[in-house]
Scaffold this motif. Structure first.
Motif, short mmCIF file in Angstrom:
data_model
loop_
_atom_site.label_atom_id
_atom_site.label_comp_id
_atom_site.label_asym_id
_atom_site.label_seq_id
_atom_site.Cartn_x
_atom_site.Cartn_y
_atom_site.Cartn_z
N ILE A 59 -40.77 -19.43 3.99
CA ILE A 59 -40.55 -18.85 5.25
C ILE A 59 -40.76 -19.99 6.34
O ILE A 59 -41.83 -20.60 6.26
N LEU A 110 -45.34 -20.62 3.74
CA LEU A 110 -45.06 -20.43 5.19
C LEU A 110 -45.28 -21.61 5.71
O LEU A 110 -46.16 -22.37 5.93
N ASN A 152 -44.99 -18.13 -2.35
CA ASN A 152 -44.41 -18.02 -1.14
C ASN A 152 -45.29 -19.17 -0.20
O ASN A 152 -46.58 -19.30 -0.41
#
Length: 86
Positions: A61, A23, A21
């Motif tokens: 993201i 960001l 993940n």
């Protein structure tokens, strides 16, 4: 400017898989996105090699995605810019 990548999280899934993940504070989808994605995939491959786990998913993201001319874009603009059909 300041680095756009804020953090990377390794999410362990099942006994033998993981997700990365990432960001981004802001993300230049015209000039930097492809290189960033390639770098993240290379990092995933390295982690996979070192841990004997399967790198099966990359989740990115982007809090403020934009085009080279500075226009902010939403999801539809990102998909169109990358040539991904909806």
């Amino acid at each position: 400017g300041a680095p756009c990548l804020q953090y990377i999280q390794v999410e362990l899934r099942d006994a033998d898989k993981f997700t990365l993940n990432a960001l981004y504070r802001s993300h230049d989808y015209g000039n930097k996105c492809l290189g960033n994605l390639i770098g993240l995939c290379r990092l995933g491959a390295l982690i996979s090699q070192e841990t004997d786990r399967e790198f099966d998913r990359l989740r990115v993201i982007s809090l403020n995605p934009f085009l080279p001319d500075g226009r902010r874009i939403g999801l539809e603009g990102v998909l169109d810019g990358l040539g991904i059909p909806r």
